[in-house]
Design a protein around this motif. Structure first.
Motif, PDB file in Angstrom:
ATOM      1  N   ARG A  87       0.814  -1.411  -0.136  1.00 44.05           N
ATOM      2  CA  ARG A  87       0.351   0.412  -0.215  1.00 44.05           C
ATOM      3  C   ARG A  87       0.969   1.115   0.581  1.00 44.05           C
ATOM      4  N   ALA A  88       1.799   1.421   0.599  1.00 42.42           N
ATOM      5  CA  ALA A  88       3.229   2.301   0.535  1.00 42.42           C
ATOM      6  C   ALA A  88       3.331   3.072  -0.956  1.00 42.42           C
ATOM      7  N   TYR A  89       2.370   1.917  -1.891  1.00 38.90           N
ATOM      8  CA  TYR A  89       3.092   2.304  -3.465  1.00 38.90           C
ATOM      9  C   TYR A  89       1.849   3.527  -3.728  1.00 38.90           C
ATOM     10  N   TYR A  90       1.192   3.516  -3.193  1.00 39.61           N
ATOM     11  CA  TYR A  90       0.039   5.072  -3.487  1.00 39.61           C
ATOM     12  C   TYR A  90      -0.080   5.498  -2.441  1.00 39.61           C
ATOM     13  N   GLN A  91       0.658   5.485  -0.687  1.00 41.90           N
ATOM     14  CA  GLN A  91       0.322   6.516   0.339  1.00 41.90           C
ATOM     15  C   GLN A  91      -0.627   6.166   0.915  1.00 41.90           C
ATOM     16  N   ASP A  92      -0.834   4.931   0.420  1.00 45.44           N
ATOM     17  CA  ASP A  92      -2.703   4.434   1.823  1.00 45.44           C
ATOM     18  C   ASP A  92      -2.168   3.261   2.930  1.00 45.44           C
ATOM     19  N   ASP A  93      -0.152   3.337   2.727  1.00 45.33           N
ATOM     20  CA  ASP A  93       0.065   2.522   4.283  1.00 45.33           C
ATOM     21  C   ASP A  93      -0.550   3.013   5.585  1.00 45.33           C
ATOM     22  N   LEU A  94      -0.182   4.123   5.509  1.00 43.82           N
ATOM     23  CA  LEU A  94      -0.240   4.895   6.386  1.00 43.82           C
ATOM     24  C   LEU A  94      -0.912   6.977   6.186  1.00 43.82           C
ATOM     25  N   PRO A  95      -1.765   7.375   7.609  1.00 45.02           N
ATOM     26  CA  PRO A  95      -2.199   8.411   7.153  1.00 45.02           C
ATOM     27  C   PRO A  95      -1.317   9.625   7.458  1.00 45.02           C
ATOM     28  N   VAL A  96      -1.509  10.213   6.524  1.00 49.44           N
ATOM     29  CA  VAL A  96      -0.752  11.532   5.727  1.00 49.44           C
ATOM     30  C   VAL A  96       0.466  11.956   7.131  1.00 49.44           C
ATOM     31  N   ARG A  97      -0.581  11.947   8.271  1.00 53.35           N
ATOM     32  CA  ARG A  97      -0.237  12.511   9.467  1.00 53.35           C
ATOM     33  C   ARG A  97       0.903  11.857  10.186  1.00 53.35           C
ATOM     34  N   GLN A  98       1.169  10.932   9.301  1.00 51.50           N
ATOM     35  CA  GLN A  98       1.962   9.718  10.424  1.00 51.50           C
ATOM     36  C   GLN A  98       3.558   9.938   9.874  1.00 51.50           C
ATOM     37  N   ALA A  99       2.903   9.899   8.161  1.00 49.63           N
ATOM     38  CA  ALA A  99       4.152   9.045   7.644  1.00 49.63           C
ATOM     39  C   ALA A  99       5.610  10.248   7.823  1.00 49.63           C
ATOM     40  N   GLN A 100       6.943   9.782   7.862  1.00 46.32           N
ATOM     41  CA  GLN A 100       7.950  10.814   8.156  1.00 46.32           C
ATOM     42  C   GLN A 100       8.319  10.861   6.872  1.00 46.32           C
ATOM     43  N   VAL A 101       8.365  10.851   5.540  1.00 46.91           N
ATOM     44  CA  VAL A 101       9.047  10.558   4.904  1.00 46.91           C
ATOM     45  C   VAL A 101       8.495  10.559   3.427  1.00 46.91           C
ATOM     46  N   PHE A 102       8.449  11.014   2.430  1.00 50.14           N
ATOM     47  CA  PHE A 102       7.993  10.950   0.575  1.00 50.14           C
ATOM     48  C   PHE A 102       8.357   9.026   0.117  1.00 50.14           C
ATOM     49  N   ARG A 103       7.379   8.380   0.401  1.00 44.93           N
ATOM     50  CA  ARG A 103       7.767   6.597   0.368  1.00 44.93           C
ATOM     51  C   ARG A 103       6.793   5.887  -1.265  1.00 44.93           C
ATOM     52  N   GLY A 104       7.556   4.608  -1.759  1.00 50.93           N
ATOM     53  CA  GLY A 104       6.153   4.817  -2.778  1.00 50.93           C
ATOM     54  C   GLY A 104       6.395   5.043  -3.664  1.00 50.93           C
ATOM     55  N   HIS A 105       5.184   4.907  -5.576  1.00 51.97           N
ATOM     56  CA  HIS A 105       5.084   5.796  -6.166  1.00 51.97           C
ATOM     57  C   HIS A 105       5.950   7.121  -6.192  1.00 51.97           C
ATOM     58  N   ALA A 106       6.891   7.983  -7.247  1.00 51.75           N
ATOM     59  CA  ALA A 106       7.886   8.899  -6.655  1.00 51.75           C
ATOM     60  C   ALA A 106       6.433   9.882  -7.250  1.00 51.75           C
ATOM     61  N   VAL A 107       5.915   9.925  -8.461  1.00 53.03           N
ATOM     62  CA  VAL A 107       4.822  10.667  -8.773  1.00 53.03           C
ATOM     63  C   VAL A 107       3.495  11.266  -7.318  1.00 53.03           C
ATOM     64  N   ARG A 108       2.986   9.955  -7.914  1.00 56.02           N
ATOM     65  CA  ARG A 108       2.469   9.648  -6.451  1.00 56.02           C
ATOM     66  C   ARG A 108       2.231   9.525  -4.995  1.00 56.02           C
ATOM     67  N   ALA A 109       3.170  10.352  -4.443  1.00 58.39           N
ATOM     68  CA  ALA A 109       4.330  10.679  -3.396  1.00 58.39           C
ATOM     69  C   ALA A 109       3.990  12.238  -2.920  1.00 58.39           C
ATOM     70  N   LEU A 110       4.321  12.987  -4.528  1.00 60.53           N
ATOM     71  CA  LEU A 110       4.034  14.318  -4.136  1.00 60.53           C
ATOM     72  C   LEU A 110       3.533  14.849  -4.734  1.00 60.53           C
ATOM     73  N   TYR A 111       2.615  14.596  -5.944  1.00 63.05           N
ATOM     74  CA  TYR A 111       0.821  15.290  -6.178  1.00 63.05           C
ATOM     75  C   TYR A 111       0.335  14.794  -4.834  1.00 63.05           C
ATOM     76  N   LEU A 112       0.040  14.293  -3.974  1.00 63.97           N
ATOM     77  CA  LEU A 112      -0.633  13.417  -2.746  1.00 63.97           C
ATOM     78  C   LEU A 112       0.139  15.302  -1.922  1.00 63.97           C
ATOM     79  N   ALA A 113       0.921  14.824  -1.870  1.00 60.46           N
ATOM     80  CA  ALA A 113       1.953  15.874  -0.612  1.00 60.46           C
ATOM     81  C   ALA A 113       2.342  18.073  -1.141  1.00 60.46           C
ATOM     82  N   SER A 114       1.609  17.620  -2.183  1.00 61.51           N
ATOM     83  CA  SER A 114       1.168  19.386  -3.254  1.00 61.51           C
ATOM     84  C   SER A 114      -0.604  19.928  -2.603  1.00 61.51           C
ATOM     85  N   GLY A 115      -0.862  18.137  -2.826  1.00 58.92           N
ATOM     86  CA  GLY A 115      -2.374  18.380  -2.504  1.00 58.92           C
ATOM     87  C   GLY A 115      -2.586  18.548  -0.614  1.00 58.92           C
TER      88      GLY A 115
END
Lengths: 599, 599
Positions: free
Chosen positions: A209-237
């Motif tokens: 699930r880390a592939y699409y940043q669904d492994d952890l709630p965004v507030r608990q994650a400490q680093v960008f992980r998984g699919h890079a475009v997905r991770a960075l688009y999510l972080a932008s949002g």
């Protein structure tokens, strides 16, 4: 105001694209090339490959399940560029929209049956961004109506429940539509998509699930992980949601994730995403030069994120990373003729690529390709270059900030200035006041530019990395001059980056350099460079560098592991020419390396 | 004779499995564990996951398109091991065979519609190998009839035309069936499959035709490339065809491909296949420790190939590589309890794995898993261990050759010997004559064993790497004793292996060692070792080693590239324990590294 990102609050405020007019120069030339060549190139291919005809109902449908999004990215590029083909293309897209606002040429008839891989919300995200671009450059029309109807459909369908999309993108699009229209449901929908993620909201998959940043709630994650475009688009949002909801804690969380990612998961070029298999970040210090994936789209996503964080905080580090990524990733992605593209951007290529005529079916390759089965990168380059002035300068109540020196005219209030520079080849940046006014003019001094000097009139002073500024009032004809030291420098990796041990790279100004050997002649596979000041060569307006290196060429051993440490190659030191990384691959099949073994 | 590979000609001849009886010891223990635990484990899972029920017609069909092959590999293992469950399982398989010999639970009804990815001929290959195993250990029965009917179907369907299978395997199976039955159509069919490949015979795919070795005719290729298991299975079949057709040139071609692959595309452990994305070799000197894929099946395929080349040529290098691969890959693949398996075998793991209970959906992982969605590796380990004596010793007209010292009794003609050794922990190998006879007894002296000594009676002489031999006649009670020097040694990489620059590994005898840190305590991410003679520790019958290393632990820099070369970690030198690589991952989630940064 015409700008892709208009937060309601933040330390720095965007300027409209028409307030920053690029003149011929490094970026002005690329923006013009994009407007005149690349956008048309994409339009032709989207038509030829069936991705536009899909909207006309032509069957069999062609392209991947997310091909609609390519047409939307193109529409966004056209909107920022004021391209005349936009209205007709928007009408074509509108034909496929259903009565309730649903719009997808692949999943119509089986709506939302595969949220993990279907990309329906991802596609809407790009449609909405295109709609916002049109609204801000032109006003309401078919495209804006199609986009808002789709957004309203999304809000009705997804406001309640636990679902989200396997590919983030809708989040930042909805926030921007909220900013453009004031309709709070869009912000609320974005907020819910952000908070749902990682509860989890999606199914387990082989990549995890880390592939699409669904492994952890965004507030608990400490680093960008998984699919890079997905991770960075999510972080932008997430940044967008944090800004508009006043959620300081959420903003700090993304800042911390970004810091850790920059410290441990970013290549020298600013590229992100080390792994090919799942286009993911990989682990801390997993930064191989040869198999660096570094998707062009991930670098664009990184620019989008860093820009949002810069606006929010005013912290120069975000602009420093954006510069690194602009010059060494975005500029690398596009060929000098504007008609071919890199998807993956490794820092070492051992075997010259085989030229491809037409569609590249694989995302990798040591040559730029005119098209890919998955052509996110060409369209993403097009929309980014079409809105490039957004990144160049910003404003505050007390003045303007020039983050990226490039020939341009910048207006804010009554102040108008012209930036004159040969950057990145030359370190002199002159800001000439065209129309006087009040306000502070700030110029970014990159972290690498220790010893920079700022001159105003006869007064010269050394300025530290960060922002160097001078206060008004300004009169027409006043001049502010920044001198950035452009001496080439050797750069060494942290010893925790296993893949780079025993090697160093050469940088000059914002540019990363590389050895490029057309047809691998001379061969770059067995090389040891001497660390000594590189010699500059000025070639057709480009600064090339020369270092001394010994080349090998002996026969391989029958077993490449032995009882004695390996020595230097047998050859005598000779000049090895280095070119800016962003220019490599424009001279035919070649080998290349950014990191040079030293010793 | 009971042996998986019985060439009609060659420098060395196989012995029957019953002529090499393993006693308790490194390999004897594993062969027993396989027979008593692993085969039953596979049988349970194949039933539970539906792969056996598929043959009973249970619907919906479960498993991947090639799951039939797993059941066939298991049948082969059962045949060699004399497992009592074989007849019932063979009857189950027989139920699914169609009137004309076609047999596939996935593609029945759409036969041969996807030769690129369908794996139908690949599945037959494994069925035929199982059939041959049964024929050679038992004689004709249901399994052998099912297998020969399938083979006859293949010959009828594919003898003419240009088609082949996306996954090589059928080639060596058909040659072996020819060897077992004398029916020349099987050899001819195999020959045609070999010659068709690369004309090309298959469609273009995103990975490129090199993925399935269809980019070039086998006679033109210079190195193994593409998907590692496919490449090595194909090469094994090519050797078999070359031997049976007397095609010296074809044999030399494979030998040259093997040499280049060993020199440039093989990991220290003998592992092959660097890339995750397409499970492929990658390019020359692309040998990353962290992302080394090194599929267990590829190592088994490498053993199969090296064994064929050894039989054909008698060249000790093939046995040397087999030893390296047996001890550092095959032994690594299986947990000490016989119930979990590695799929990928990296040489560095930076983050301890998360324990999985049940099926691992991804092929990677820093812990062995009880099962995978694609469970080729468990079954391949089972059939290899079940036929392991095939690799231990061979014969010629004038004597026997002991390639791998391990406790065993070996018979050939009237000569019977017992091998007594604590190898690989101890370097003393005693060959005790049980029943006298004529003939030369040869013992392999590995390439790493310079200074080895051979003693017969009171006479001791130094023997060089290669084969050390002593001539008969032999009388019961005679003794031949080989002393292999087991001093731990530091091993350095060729400087062309970019990913290993500045590091070294420790080997002792045939074993590669690694640092393993349970729960990453102490952390292995920032470490510099001193090159000095490792200290031996004997722990529960296992030799562990200790080297001195400084550990870091400082905070990461905010940007991991800087103007000054990085120094050593701040910590003082302390003892770092190394364990045999094949034993790592048996103590819970851990970090691990074979290559240690030195300085």
């Amino acid at each position: 105001m015409a700008n892709p990102v208009l937060p309601s609050t933040g330390v720095l405020s965007p300027l409209g694209l028409d307030s920053v007019r690029l003149a011929p120069g490094f970026w002005g030339d690329r923006v013009a090339l994009n407007r005149e060549v690349t956008i048309g190139h994409c339009l032709e291919w989207d038509e030829r490959e069936g991705w536009i005809p899909n909207f006309r109902g032509e069957r069999p449908r062609r392209g991947r399940e997310f091909s609609d999004s390519e047409v939307y990215k193109l529409l966004e590029a056209m909107a920022w560029a004021g391209h005349p083909a936009l209205p007709a293309l928007a009408e074509t897209v509108a034909q496929a929209q259903e009565g309730d606002g649903y719009l997808n040429t692949r999943w119509s008839g089986s709506r939302y049956t595969d949220l993990e891989w279907g990309h329906e919300l991802y596609c809407y995200g790009h449609l909405i961004q295109a709609g916002v671009a049109r609204l801000r450059t032109h006003g309401e029309d078919t495209l804006t109506r199609v986009a808002t109807r789709a957004a309203d459909h999304v809000c009705r369908r997804f406001m309640e429940g636990t679902e989200t999309c396997g590919h983030p993108e809708i989040e930042m699009a909805l926030v921007e539509l909220y900013r453009a229209t004031g309709a709070e449901r869009y912000l609320e929908m974005a907020r819910r998509f952000v908070e749902r993620r990682g509860l989890p909201a999606l199914a387990e998959i082989p990549f995890g699930r880390a592939y699409y940043q669904d492994d952890l709630p965004v507030r608990q994650a400490q680093v960008f992980r998984g699919h890079a475009v997905r991770a960075l688009y999510l972080a932008s949002g997430v940044v967008d949601v944090a800004i508009e909801t006043g959620d300081e804690e959420l903003l700090k969380t993304v800042e911390a994730q970004w810091e850790r990612t920059i410290a441990r998961r970013t290549h020298l070029t600013g590229g992100m995403g080390s792994r090919h298999a799942d286009e993911s970040f990989g682990e801390d210090y997993e930064l191989p030069p040869d198999r660096a994936y570094n998707e062009t789209c991930a670098s664009i996503a990184s620019i989008m994120l860093a820009h949002r964080l810069l606006l929010a905080t005013g912290d120069v580090r975000y602009a420093d990373l954006t510069e690194r990524t602009l010059y060494n990733m975005l500029a690398t992605g596009l060929a000098l003729d504007g008609r071919s593209f890199f998807y993956a951007n490794p820092l070492q290529v051992r075997v010259p690529a085989v030229p491809l005529d037409g569609v590249n079916h694989a995302p990798e390759g040591g040559l730029r390709s005119p098209w890919f089965d998955v052509s996110c990168c060409p369209h993403n380059i097009a929309r980014t270059l079409a809105s490039l002035p957004a990144y160049v300068a910003t404003a505050t109540a007390d003045g303007i900030q020039i983050h990226h020196p490039t020939p341009a005219e910048i207006r804010h209030g009554r102040l108008a200035v012209r930036v004159e520079t040969g950057y990145p080849w030359d370190g002199a940046v002159t800001v000439r006041v065209l129309e006087g006014g009040m306000g502070r003019i700030a110029l970014r001094v990159p972290a690498w530019a220790a010893g920079a000097r700022l001159a105003r009139g006869g007064a010269v002073r050394e300025v530290a990395p960060g922002y160097a500024s001078a206060d008004g009032p300004w009169r027409a004809g006043d001049e502010l001059r920044l001198e950035l030291p452009m001496t080439p420098r050797w750069t060494y990796p942290d010893r925790r980056i296993d893949a780079l041990r025993g090697s160093a790279a050469v940088e000059r100004g914002p540019l990363v350099y590389c050895a490029e050997s057309v047809a691998d002649e001379p061969p770059l596979g067995d090389l040891t460079a001497r660390v000594a000041p590189p010699v500059e060569h000025h070639v057709d307006g480009v600064v090339e560098l020369e270092v001394a290196a010994a080349l090998g060429g002996g026969e391989p051993r029958s077993w490449p592991y032995g009882a004695a440490p390996d020595g230097r190659p047998s050859g005598a030191d000779a000049g090895l020419r280095l070119v800016p990384y962003h220019r490599w691959g424009n001279r035919g099949p070649a080998t290349m390396r950014v990191w040079l073994p030293i010793g």
